[in-house]
Design a protein around this motif. Structure first.
Motif, mmCIF file in Angstrom:
data_model
loop_
_atom_site.group_PDB
_atom_site.id
_atom_site.type_symbol
_atom_site.label_atom_id
_atom_site.label_comp_id
_atom_site.label_asym_id
_atom_site.label_seq_id
_atom_site.Cartn_x
_atom_site.Cartn_y
_atom_site.Cartn_z
ATOM 1 N N ILE A 15 -18.469 96.405 28.858
ATOM 2 C CA ILE A 15 -17.070 96.842 28.864
ATOM 3 C C ILE A 15 -16.989 98.351 28.643
ATOM 4 O O ILE A 15 -16.246 99.052 29.348
ATOM 5 C CB ILE A 15 -16.249 96.076 27.803
ATOM 6 N N ILE A 16 -17.756 98.859 27.682
ATOM 7 C CA ILE A 16 -17.747 100.301 27.397
ATOM 8 C C ILE A 16 -18.236 101.079 28.610
ATOM 9 O O ILE A 16 -17.630 102.070 29.013
ATOM 10 C CB ILE A 16 -18.594 100.606 26.144
ATOM 11 N N GLU A 17 -19.332 100.610 29.212
ATOM 12 C CA GLU A 17 -19.871 101.288 30.398
ATOM 13 C C GLU A 17 -18.854 101.288 31.544
ATOM 14 O O GLU A 17 -18.650 102.302 32.211
ATOM 15 C CB GLU A 17 -21.158 100.585 30.837
ATOM 16 N N MET A 18 -18.191 100.147 31.749
ATOM 17 C CA MET A 18 -17.187 100.052 32.814
ATOM 18 C C MET A 18 -16.004 100.981 32.525
ATOM 19 O O MET A 18 -15.493 101.646 33.418
ATOM 20 C CB MET A 18 -16.711 98.604 32.977
ATOM 21 N N ALA A 19 -15.571 101.001 31.263
ATOM 22 C CA ALA A 19 -14.410 101.818 30.900
ATOM 23 C C ALA A 19 -14.715 103.310 31.034
ATOM 24 O O ALA A 19 -13.835 104.097 31.387
ATOM 25 C CB ALA A 19 -13.966 101.494 29.475
ATOM 26 N N LEU A 20 -15.953 103.689 30.769
ATOM 27 C CA LEU A 20 -16.327 105.092 30.901
ATOM 28 C C LEU A 20 -16.440 105.524 32.367
ATOM 29 O O LEU A 20 -16.340 106.702 32.671
ATOM 30 C CB LEU A 20 -17.656 105.362 30.182
#
Length: 71
Positions: A15-20
């Motif tokens: 999720i963090i990677e996608m959001a970044l």
């Protein structure tokens, strides 16, 4: 603060990677992981350093102002 569902470490990381990424919208993250945009922001706030979170939010807002369908 929005309640986030129980997520594994690998799900949080994804999720963090996608959001970044500038190429993935909140809608796509919601579809894949079942978390709302407010929950995504909460996850980011909890897992990024304060300065990194503020820079990310600023970037998301600026892109959102320039593109109709961004995060």
């Amino acid at each position: 603060m929005p309640q986030t569902p129980d997520l594994s470490a690998s799900q949080l990381s994804e999720i963090i990677e996608m959001a970044l990424s500038d190429h993935v919208s909140f809608g796509q993250i919601t579809q894949q992981h079942g978390v709302t945009p407010d929950q995504i922001k909460s996850i980011m706030r909890e897992n990024l350093k304060p300065g990194s979170y503020q820079s990310w939010r600023k970037r998301v807002r600026e892109f959102g102002d320039r593109r109709e369908h961004y995060k």
